[in-house]
Design a protein around this motif. Sequence first.
Motif, PDB file in Angstrom:
ATOM      1  N   GLN A  42      29.683  45.653  42.707  1.00  0.00           N
ATOM      2  CA  GLN A  42      28.367  45.732  43.313  1.00  0.00           C
ATOM      3  C   GLN A  42      27.314  45.881  42.228  1.00  0.00           C
ATOM      4  N   GLY A  43      26.230  45.150  42.358  1.00  0.00           N
ATOM      5  CA  GLY A  43      25.163  45.184  41.371  1.00  0.00           C
ATOM      6  C   GLY A  43      25.203  44.015  40.400  1.00  0.00           C
ATOM      7  N   HIS A  86      30.279  41.093  36.827  1.00  0.00           N
ATOM      8  CA  HIS A  86      31.398  41.931  36.413  1.00  0.00           C
ATOM      9  C   HIS A  86      32.400  41.954  37.572  1.00  0.00           C
ATOM     10  N   ALA A  87      33.647  41.624  37.270  1.00  0.00           N
ATOM     11  CA  ALA A  87      34.677  41.598  38.310  1.00  0.00           C
ATOM     12  C   ALA A  87      35.965  42.177  37.736  1.00  0.00           C
ATOM     13  N   GLY A 144      39.664  42.925  34.022  1.00  0.00           N
ATOM     14  CA  GLY A 144      38.653  42.075  34.625  1.00  0.00           C
ATOM     15  C   GLY A 144      37.965  41.158  33.655  1.00  0.00           C
ATOM     16  N   VAL A 145      36.857  40.620  34.149  1.00  0.00           N
ATOM     17  CA  VAL A 145      36.073  39.639  33.418  1.00  0.00           C
ATOM     18  C   VAL A 145      34.600  40.020  33.528  1.00  0.00           C
ATOM     19  N   ASN A 146      33.891  39.941  32.412  1.00  0.00           N
ATOM     20  CA  ASN A 146      32.437  40.063  32.399  1.00  0.00           C
ATOM     21  C   ASN A 146      31.874  38.711  31.999  1.00  0.00           C
ATOM     22  N   ILE A 147      30.981  38.180  32.809  1.00  0.00           N
ATOM     23  CA  ILE A 147      30.337  36.911  32.515  1.00  0.00           C
ATOM     24  C   ILE A 147      28.866  37.205  32.261  1.00  0.00           C
ATOM     25  N   GLY A 185      28.767  33.576  28.234  1.00  0.00           N
ATOM     26  CA  GLY A 185      29.565  34.548  27.505  1.00  0.00           C
ATOM     27  C   GLY A 185      30.649  35.070  28.436  1.00  0.00           C
ATOM     28  N   LEU A 186      31.886  35.109  27.952  1.00  0.00           N
ATOM     29  CA  LEU A 186      33.015  35.550  28.759  1.00  0.00           C
ATOM     30  C   LEU A 186      33.785  36.599  27.979  1.00  0.00           C
ATOM     31  N   GLU A 187      34.017  37.746  28.614  1.00  0.00           N
ATOM     32  CA  GLU A 187      34.741  38.835  27.977  1.00  0.00           C
ATOM     33  C   GLU A 187      35.751  39.387  28.975  1.00  0.00           C
ATOM     34  N   PHE A 188      36.988  39.538  28.529  1.00  0.00           N
ATOM     35  CA  PHE A 188      38.013  40.170  29.360  1.00  0.00           C
ATOM     36  C   PHE A 188      37.962  41.663  29.098  1.00  0.00           C
ATOM     37  N   THR A 189      38.110  42.452  30.163  1.00  0.00           N
ATOM     38  CA  THR A 189      37.971  43.905  30.048  1.00  0.00           C
ATOM     39  C   THR A 189      39.231  44.607  30.534  1.00  0.00           C
ATOM     40  N   ILE A 190      39.421  45.807  30.038  1.00  0.00           N
ATOM     41  CA  ILE A 190      40.531  46.650  30.489  1.00  0.00           C
ATOM     42  C   ILE A 190      40.079  48.103  30.420  1.00  0.00           C
ATOM     43  N   GLU A 191      40.440  48.852  31.448  1.00  0.00           N
ATOM     44  CA  GLU A 191      40.156  50.282  31.506  1.00  0.00           C
ATOM     45  C   GLU A 191      41.339  50.978  32.153  1.00  0.00           C
ATOM     46  N   ALA A 192      41.516  52.235  31.830  1.00  0.00           N
ATOM     47  CA  ALA A 192      42.529  53.077  32.469  1.00  0.00           C
ATOM     48  C   ALA A 192      41.797  54.298  33.016  1.00  0.00           C
TER      49      ALA A 192
END
Length: 169
Positions: free
Chosen positions: A33-34, A51-52, A74-77, A85-92
């Motif tokens: 959201q946002g 952001h997904a 996920g992916v940030n576009i 710009g495309l960035e793959f993301t990871i969080e725990a």
Amino acid sequence: QGEVRLIGRLTVEEGEMKYALPVIPLKTFNIKQGSYIDFTGDIMNPQLNVHASERMKALVTEDDKQRSVAFDVGVNISKSLANMGLEFTIEAPEDLSLQNQIATMTPEQRSKTAISLMATGLYLAEGSMASGGIQANSALNAFLQSEIQNIAGSALKTVDINLGVENNT
């Protein structure tokens, strides 16, 4: 009958994004959201801020002990549609020690780790093998790292965005 221009912002409240790469099966990410698309004139070249993410579980080995950890990958576009710009993301988010480890990684390392997790279902951080993580032979590991590097470098070549607006509000 001429040039079409659009000015405004399309803000996402909820939605899904599907993404597939050669070694990553089709994934359905939930758009956060946002997230938004800004139209600043040229209708075919808006500014993107999407952001997904998707929740995945994987086993993590630390000190010869395995535990299940929930990751948000996920992916940030970002940037404009013409120069995306495309960035793959990871969080725990539920594991503070692992989240701290991820926070110390460079953006490139985080992207590689996220791609590894999506492709294999395994948490393959650069330091995880030295600390008793996945025990793969070096040929297999070299192949996986090579493929992950190829994907991280060429991900934008396969991006196709389709924006379907079904509601005029």
